[in-house]
Design a protein around this motif. Structure first.
Motif, PDB file in Angstrom:
ATOM      1  N   VAL A 219      -0.128  -7.466   4.251  1.00 30.03           N
ATOM      2  CA  VAL A 219      -0.384  -6.104   3.811  1.00 30.03           C
ATOM      3  C   VAL A 219       0.785  -5.242   4.264  1.00 30.03           C
ATOM      4  O   VAL A 219       0.973  -5.012   5.460  1.00 30.03           O
ATOM      5  N   ASP A 220       1.590  -4.802   3.297  1.00 33.51           N
ATOM      6  CA  ASP A 220       2.763  -3.967   3.564  1.00 33.51           C
ATOM      7  C   ASP A 220       2.312  -2.511   3.630  1.00 33.51           C
ATOM      8  O   ASP A 220       1.953  -1.914   2.624  1.00 33.51           O
ATOM      9  N   CYS A 221       2.330  -1.952   4.821  1.00 32.67           N
ATOM     10  CA  CYS A 221       1.848  -0.589   5.065  1.00 32.67           C
ATOM     11  C   CYS A 221       2.980   0.432   5.133  1.00 32.67           C
ATOM     12  O   CYS A 221       2.747   1.582   5.518  1.00 32.67           O
ATOM     13  N   SER A 222       4.196   0.030   4.763  1.00 33.20           N
ATOM     14  CA  SER A 222       5.348   0.922   4.922  1.00 33.20           C
ATOM     15  C   SER A 222       5.244   2.183   4.067  1.00 33.20           C
ATOM     16  O   SER A 222       5.845   3.196   4.396  1.00 33.20           O
ATOM     17  N   GLY A 223       4.474   2.157   2.998  1.00 33.83           N
ATOM     18  CA  GLY A 223       4.288   3.335   2.156  1.00 33.83           C
ATOM     19  C   GLY A 223       2.984   4.057   2.434  1.00 33.83           C
ATOM     20  O   GLY A 223       2.601   4.987   1.720  1.00 33.83           O
ATOM     21  N   LEU A 224       2.287   3.641   3.470  1.00 33.00           N
ATOM     22  CA  LEU A 224       0.990   4.222   3.817  1.00 33.00           C
ATOM     23  C   LEU A 224       1.187   5.343   4.825  1.00 33.00           C
ATOM     24  O   LEU A 224       1.670   5.117   5.931  1.00 33.00           O
ATOM     25  N   GLY A 225       0.823   6.557   4.443  1.00 33.41           N
ATOM     26  CA  GLY A 225       0.988   7.705   5.318  1.00 33.41           C
ATOM     27  C   GLY A 225      -0.243   8.039   6.135  1.00 33.41           C
ATOM     28  O   GLY A 225      -0.182   8.783   7.113  1.00 33.41           O
ATOM     29  N   PHE A 226      -1.399   7.489   5.739  1.00 36.93           N
ATOM     30  CA  PHE A 226      -2.658   7.809   6.408  1.00 36.93           C
ATOM     31  C   PHE A 226      -3.634   6.673   6.172  1.00 36.93           C
ATOM     32  O   PHE A 226      -3.665   6.082   5.095  1.00 36.93           O
ATOM     33  N   CYS A 227      -4.432   6.359   7.184  1.00 34.31           N
ATOM     34  CA  CYS A 227      -5.506   5.376   7.051  1.00 34.31           C
ATOM     35  C   CYS A 227      -6.652   5.831   7.944  1.00 34.31           C
ATOM     36  O   CYS A 227      -6.456   6.061   9.137  1.00 34.31           O
TER      37      CYS A 227
ATOM     38  N   LEU B  56       0.840  -1.200   0.000  1.00 31.20           N
ATOM     39  CA  LEU B  56       0.000   0.000   0.000  1.00 31.20           C
ATOM     40  C   LEU B  56       0.870   1.243   0.000  1.00 31.20           C
ATOM     41  O   LEU B  56       1.910   1.278   0.649  1.00 31.20           O
ATOM     42  N   ALA B  57       0.416   2.266  -0.720  1.00 32.39           N
ATOM     43  CA  ALA B  57       1.144   3.535  -0.747  1.00 32.39           C
ATOM     44  C   ALA B  57       0.151   4.680  -0.818  1.00 32.39           C
ATOM     45  O   ALA B  57      -0.887   4.581  -1.476  1.00 32.39           O
ATOM     46  N   GLY B  58       0.469   5.757  -0.111  1.00 29.65           N
ATOM     47  CA  GLY B  58      -0.365   6.954  -0.161  1.00 29.65           C
ATOM     48  C   GLY B  58      -1.273   7.071   1.038  1.00 29.65           C
ATOM     49  O   GLY B  58      -0.899   6.731   2.167  1.00 29.65           O
ATOM     50  N   GLU B  59      -2.493   7.538   0.776  1.00 26.85           N
ATOM     51  CA  GLU B  59      -3.480   7.790   1.825  1.00 26.85           C
ATOM     52  C   GLU B  59      -4.694   6.916   1.601  1.00 26.85           C
ATOM     53  O   GLU B  59      -5.368   7.026   0.573  1.00 26.85           O
ATOM     54  N   LEU B  60      -4.974   6.045   2.557  1.00 30.49           N
ATOM     55  CA  LEU B  60      -6.109   5.135   2.456  1.00 30.49           C
ATOM     56  C   LEU B  60      -7.296   5.741   3.177  1.00 30.49           C
ATOM     57  O   LEU B  60      -7.364   5.764   4.397  1.00 30.49           O
ATOM     58  N   ASP B  61      -8.227   6.260   2.381  1.00 33.12           N
ATOM     59  CA  ASP B  61      -9.462   6.810   2.929  1.00 33.12           C
ATOM     60  C   ASP B  61     -10.621   6.260   2.117  1.00 33.12           C
ATOM     61  O   ASP B  61     -10.442   5.350   1.308  1.00 33.12           O
ATOM     62  N   ARG B  62     -11.806   6.806   2.286  1.00 29.20           N
ATOM     63  CA  ARG B  62     -12.982   6.254   1.614  1.00 29.20           C
ATOM     64  C   ARG B  62     -12.853   6.245   0.101  1.00 29.20           C
ATOM     65  O   ARG B  62     -13.465   5.427  -0.572  1.00 29.20           O
ATOM     66  N   ASP B  63     -12.037   7.134  -0.452  1.00 30.95           N
ATOM     67  CA  ASP B  63     -11.848   7.167  -1.896  1.00 30.95           C
ATOM     68  C   ASP B  63     -10.960   6.038  -2.401  1.00 30.95           C
ATOM     69  O   ASP B  63     -10.989   5.712  -3.587  1.00 30.95           O
TER      70      ASP B  63
END
Length: 146
Positions: free
Chosen positions: A69-77, A42-49
Motif C-alpha cells: 500500500v503506497d501511502c505517499s499520496g495520502l495526506g490524511f487517514c 492511495l491519494a487524498g484523504e482516507l476517511d469513512r467516506d
C-alpha cells in the motif's frame, strides 16, 4: 470520465490498472510484472467516506499474495482507514500473504505511531524499496527511522 454510482472511473487509470475515485480519495491498483505483488496507490484523504473502495481493492484475489500500500499520496487517514488496513492485513496474513506499507507521510505516519499500528506493518520509505527488499515473514519490523 464515466460515473458509476458515487465512484468515478478515469479511463486513463483503467489502462494502467483499476482506478477508484470517491471525492477526496483515490485508489489505483497496479499489478507488478511477474505477479510479484499488487501495489495499491492511495491519494487524498482516507476517511469513512473513502474506505469502501480501499476495502474492495484489498479484497481482490484470495489474499495469498503480497500487497504493498503506497501511502505517499495520502495526506490524511482516520480510524476508519486504519481499521480497514488492519483487518485486511489480518485476512491476508491468515491466507499466507502479506500487506506492507510504503511512503508514509508525516501526518499519516504520526497516526500510525500514536495508535501503535506502525509496529504491526512492515513499513518502507518507498514502493521501490518495498519491491526490492528481501522476503520476510509477518510485520512489525521498522525499516524507517522516525
Amino acid at each position: 470520465m464515466e460515473k458509476a454510482g458515487e465512484r468515478m472511473v478515469d479511463e486513463e487509470r483503467m489502462e494502467q490498472g483499476e482506478g477508484y475515485l470517491t471525492g477526496r480519495f483515490e485508489v489505483d491498483v497496479r499489478s507488478v510484472p511477474g505477479g510479484e505483488a499488487v501495489v495499491l496507490v492511495l491519494a487524498g484523504e482516507l476517511d469513512r467516506d473513502g474506505v469502501e473502495p480501499l476495502r474492495e481493492a484489498l479484497e481482490q484475489g484470495d489474499g495469498s499474495g503480497r500487497f504493498i500500500v503506497d501511502c505517499s499520496g495520502l495526506g490524511f487517514c482516520d480510524s476508519s482507514g486504519l481499521n480497514v488496513l488492519l483487518r485486511a492485513r489480518m485476512r491476508i496474513v491468515e491466507a499466507g500473504g502479506r500487506l506492507d506499507l510504503a511512503g508514509l507521510r508525516p501526518p499519516v505516519d504520526r497516526m500510525f505511531d500514536i495508535t501503535g499500528a506502525r509496529g504491526v506493518f512492515q513499513v518502507y520509505e518507498s514502493t521501490d524499496e518495498a519491491l526490492s527488499a528481501p522476503g520476510h515473514e509477518g510485520g512489525g519490523r521498522h525499516v524507517r527511522e522516525c
